[in-house]
Scaffold this motif. Structure first.
Motif, PDB file in Angstrom:
ATOM      1  N   ALA A  57       0.874  -1.172   0.105  1.00  0.00           N
ATOM      2  CA  ALA A  57       0.016  -0.057   0.092  1.00  0.00           C
ATOM      3  C   ALA A  57       0.955   1.124  -0.028  1.00  0.00           C
ATOM      4  N   ASP A  58       1.934   1.109   0.818  1.00  0.00           N
ATOM      5  CA  ASP A  58       2.898   2.234   0.835  1.00  0.00           C
ATOM      6  C   ASP A  58       3.510   2.598  -0.389  1.00  0.00           C
ATOM      7  N   LYS A  59       3.945   1.413  -1.021  1.00  0.00           N
ATOM      8  CA  LYS A  59       4.355   1.251  -2.475  1.00  0.00           C
ATOM      9  C   LYS A  59       3.636   2.219  -3.528  1.00  0.00           C
ATOM     10  N   TYR A  60       2.349   1.717  -3.327  1.00  0.00           N
ATOM     11  CA  TYR A  60       1.342   2.333  -4.326  1.00  0.00           C
ATOM     12  C   TYR A  60       1.209   3.803  -4.012  1.00  0.00           C
ATOM     13  N   SER A  61       1.103   4.116  -2.960  1.00  0.00           N
ATOM     14  CA  SER A  61       0.999   5.534  -2.633  1.00  0.00           C
ATOM     15  C   SER A  61       2.197   6.308  -2.992  1.00  0.00           C
ATOM     16  N   ASP A  62       3.210   5.935  -2.901  1.00  0.00           N
ATOM     17  CA  ASP A  62       4.598   6.771  -3.257  1.00  0.00           C
ATOM     18  C   ASP A  62       4.374   6.844  -4.793  1.00  0.00           C
ATOM     19  N   ALA A  99       1.964   6.770  -6.835  1.00  0.00           N
ATOM     20  CA  ALA A  99       0.859   7.579  -7.217  1.00  0.00           C
ATOM     21  C   ALA A  99       1.284   9.310  -6.784  1.00  0.00           C
ATOM     22  N   LYS A 100       1.908   9.322  -5.730  1.00  0.00           N
ATOM     23  CA  LYS A 100       2.450  10.792  -5.708  1.00  0.00           C
ATOM     24  C   LYS A 100       3.546  11.141  -6.550  1.00  0.00           C
ATOM     25  N   GLU A 101       4.237  10.418  -6.941  1.00  0.00           N
ATOM     26  CA  GLU A 101       5.280  10.762  -7.982  1.00  0.00           C
ATOM     27  C   GLU A 101       4.549  11.150  -9.263  1.00  0.00           C
ATOM     28  N   ILE A 102       3.734  10.262  -9.815  1.00  0.00           N
ATOM     29  CA  ILE A 102       3.053  10.411 -11.015  1.00  0.00           C
ATOM     30  C   ILE A 102       2.255  11.670 -11.019  1.00  0.00           C
ATOM     31  N   VAL A 103       1.676  12.026  -9.862  1.00  0.00           N
ATOM     32  CA  VAL A 103       0.887  13.348  -9.500  1.00  0.00           C
ATOM     33  C   VAL A 103       1.655  14.508  -9.758  1.00  0.00           C
ATOM     34  N   ASP A 104       2.896  14.457  -9.001  1.00  0.00           N
ATOM     35  CA  ASP A 104       3.914  15.575  -9.212  1.00  0.00           C
ATOM     36  C   ASP A 104       4.385  15.647 -10.391  1.00  0.00           C
ATOM     37  N   HIS A 105       4.689  14.643 -11.062  1.00  0.00           N
ATOM     38  CA  HIS A 105       5.299  14.956 -12.479  1.00  0.00           C
ATOM     39  C   HIS A 105       4.380  15.070 -13.744  1.00  0.00           C
ATOM     40  N   ASP A 121      -5.729  -0.507 -11.126  1.00  0.00           N
ATOM     41  CA  ASP A 121      -6.671  -0.146 -10.358  1.00  0.00           C
ATOM     42  C   ASP A 121      -6.060   0.376  -8.736  1.00  0.00           C
ATOM     43  N   LYS A 122      -5.006  -0.147  -8.272  1.00  0.00           N
ATOM     44  CA  LYS A 122      -4.480   0.232  -6.915  1.00  0.00           C
ATOM     45  C   LYS A 122      -3.803   1.529  -6.838  1.00  0.00           C
ATOM     46  N   VAL A 123      -3.108   1.564  -8.070  1.00  0.00           N
ATOM     47  CA  VAL A 123      -2.525   3.035  -8.122  1.00  0.00           C
ATOM     48  C   VAL A 123      -3.294   4.152  -8.596  1.00  0.00           C
ATOM     49  N   PHE A 124      -4.666   3.898  -9.122  1.00  0.00           N
ATOM     50  CA  PHE A 124      -5.605   4.840  -9.419  1.00  0.00           C
ATOM     51  C   PHE A 124      -6.136   5.163  -8.019  1.00  0.00           C
ATOM     52  N   ASP A 125      -6.473   4.294  -7.478  1.00  0.00           N
ATOM     53  CA  ASP A 125      -7.134   4.511  -6.147  1.00  0.00           C
ATOM     54  C   ASP A 125      -6.329   5.540  -5.128  1.00  0.00           C
ATOM     55  N   GLU A 126      -5.012   5.382  -5.329  1.00  0.00           N
ATOM     56  CA  GLU A 126      -4.146   6.208  -4.640  1.00  0.00           C
ATOM     57  C   GLU A 126      -4.077   7.570  -5.090  1.00  0.00           C
ATOM     58  N   VAL A 127      -4.008   7.611  -6.434  1.00  0.00           N
ATOM     59  CA  VAL A 127      -4.104   9.113  -7.114  1.00  0.00           C
ATOM     60  C   VAL A 127      -5.341   9.690  -6.747  1.00  0.00           C
ATOM     61  N   GLU A 128      -6.400   8.907  -6.936  1.00  0.00           N
ATOM     62  CA  GLU A 128      -7.767   9.636  -6.603  1.00  0.00           C
ATOM     63  C   GLU A 128      -7.954  10.029  -5.192  1.00  0.00           C
ATOM     64  N   LYS A 129      -7.139   9.174  -4.077  1.00  0.00           N
ATOM     65  CA  LYS A 129      -7.201   9.639  -2.688  1.00  0.00           C
ATOM     66  C   LYS A 129      -6.310  10.836  -2.611  1.00  0.00           C
ATOM     67  N   GLN A 130      -5.197  10.925  -3.107  1.00  0.00           N
ATOM     68  CA  GLN A 130      -4.301  12.033  -3.021  1.00  0.00           C
ATOM     69  C   GLN A 130      -4.868  13.245  -3.489  1.00  0.00           C
TER      70      GLN A 130
END
Length: 507
Positions: A25-30, A32-38, A96-105
């Protein structure tokens, strides 16, 4: 004592599992954060959604995207711009898991399908919009067609002699005869009743009531109608058809089982009438007027003109394709294998879904599908060669993951994340696929349905072709792997040495 030890062991397993899940979960969160930032931060994201393998962003400013940084993120297998969207290839399941994190963040909810379609349509020409319409209609019914194809393959395995001995499994074990018959019946249902599936999906895509589409499809295959398969007997005079006499017109009572184009066009007419009637019929009368009138008029026009005409169009398309493959099979096989992945990149492969469904429904075989099952293996060969060539641990992981995905028939992560960016692996892959296509046509190997690609494709390839099919598959993999590795190892090395020598002379 044993009980206490077992309890302690189970507690350790639960804690370990929880820890691993937390780490993932932490991995997907990280990620997702990098994708959003970039992609320019959440302020730059206008809309967000995802498909089977990709995150899809509609951004305000495409210049704010750091594409190089996005492609270097762990789990990201590639990224590209298409149809007004920035698409980041992640892979099946993981997306799906990365999308959920992107949506959450970001706090941005998944985009409405209608809004995305409007954006896509604004970026496409008429031809591209037509392909997209085909895709929207036939993609939703693929699970039923593919499932039926796999079941048909299983049925053939159970009833074919020479696979598990001189006799079939059914002959060796009579107690499974009923099961085999049921499996084949279920499989044949999807193709016999395909007008129902097409009409449901088409009416839904065109903006009508899907249940009216189901109703229309059932009308076109009603048991009272002469089966469409007997049309040749009608032409020969062996069967005398029944007619409706309507306003002085003779309308043949012909069914459209195993047909694709007649229900597709009839569905458009149905939706057109439904929408027009809703505009002129008072709300209080719509329930009892719109559906009956729309269905009756559409059915009349279909039995009178749409059905016979579109059947002829379908016959011309089917005969044309078969003639091309019969006239010069090896060249046709080579060109189809060579061009399939480029067609996938452009989205033009969607047009072949309808063509192949029509081919299978009419002829119960398709050479194109047998070639497609091997193209992905050629792509996998290039992926694994790149995994050996690269010194980057991250790129090696991406190549292995993409290669595994390709073997299962999903080549997008491979194309966009490995072979196309490096160029020469993609060329080696499609050339190898072309050679495989030529060999498939030389051996006359065909598929009996849409279904799995790669090593699992035995379910849609008749048993008598298995040996030749897997021989060609092996050749495609080895040829793609060897050519990619050889070029990457030697040709690229020589080019590098020439560049260094040139630079030294200049200095």
């Amino acid at each position: 004592m044993k009980g206490h030890y077992y309890l302690f062991e189970q507690i350790i397993k639960v804690v370990y599992t929880f820890w691993e899940v937390r780490k993932m979960a932490d991995k997907y969160s990280d990620v997702a954060k990098e994708i959003v930032d970039h992609v320019g931060g959440k302020e730059n994201i206008k809309m967000l959604t995802h498909c089977v393998t990709r995150l899809r962003f509609v951004v305000k400013d495409e210049k704010a995207i750091d594409e190089k940084a996005v492609k270097e993120i762990p789990l990201v297998k590639g990224a590209f711009h298409s149809n007004g969207q920035y698409q980041v290839v992640i892979g099946t399941g993981t997306v799906d898991k990365v999308f959920d994190e992107v949506e959450k963040q970001t706090g941005i909810q998944q985009a409405d399908a209608a809004e995305l379609k409007a954006i896509e349509a604004s970026k496409k020409n008429i031809f591209q919009r037509g392909l997209k319409t085909f895709s929207d209609i036939f993609i939703p019914i693929l699970p039923a067609i593919v499932g039926a194809g796999i079941l048909l393959g299983i049925g053939n395995i159970l009833t074919s002699a020479g696979i598990f001995g001189s006799e079939s499994l059914v002959a060796q074990h009579p107690q499974i005869q009923g099961l085999a018959d049921m499996i084949i019946m279920i499989a044949n249902t999807a193709f016999t009743y395909i007008p129902v599936l097409v009409a449901w999906s088409a009416v839904k895509r065109f903006g009508g009531n899907p249940m009216l589409g189901v109703f229309l499809g059932l009308v076109l295959i009603n048991a009272q109608l002469l089966p469409g398969s007997q049309m040749s007997s009608v032409i020969n005079g062996d069967v005398k058809p029944e007619y409706w006499h309507i306003f002085g017109l003779k309308v043949m009572q012909l069914g459209y089982q195993n047909s694709v184009l007649p229900p597709l066009v009839a569905s458009w007419v149905l939706v057109f009438l439904e929408k027009k009637l809703k505009k002129i019929v008072p709300d209080t009368l719509q329930l009892i007027v719109v559906a009956p009138v729309a269905i009756v008029v559409t059915a009349f026009l279909t039995f009178l003109a749409i059905g016979p005409f579109m059947n002829q169009v379908a016959t011309v398309i089917t005969n044309g394709i078969m003639s091309l493959f019969n006239f010069s099979p090896i060249i046709a096989g080579f060109l189809f294998g060579l061009l399939w992945e480029p067609l996938v990149v452009t989205g033009m492969h969607h047009a072949f879904i309808a063509v192949n469904i029509q081919l299978i429904a009419q002829t119960q075989q398709s050479f194109m599908l047998s070639i497609i099952t091997i193209v992905c293996v050629a792509e996998a060969g290039a992926d694994f060669a790149m995994a050996l060539l690269t010194r980057s641990k991250q790129k090696r992981g991406i190549a292995i993951s993409a290669g595994t995905s390709s073997l299962l028939g999903v080549t997008e992560p491979s194309m966009f994340g490995v072979t196309i960016p490096a160029k020469y692996p993609f060329i080696c892959s499609i050339l190898s696929a072309g050679v495989a296509g030529a060999l498939i046509m030389m051996f006359k190997v065909y598929a009996i349905s849409l279904g799995p690609s790669g090593p699992l494709s035995f379910t849609i390839i008749p048993a008598q072709f298995w040996a030749k099919h897997y021989l060609v598959m092996g050749i495609a993999f080895i040829l793609s792997f060897a050519s990619t590795f050889a070029y990457g190892k030697f040709a690229k090395k020589e080019k590098s040495e020439v560049d260094v020598a040139t630079q030294t002379v200049v200095e």
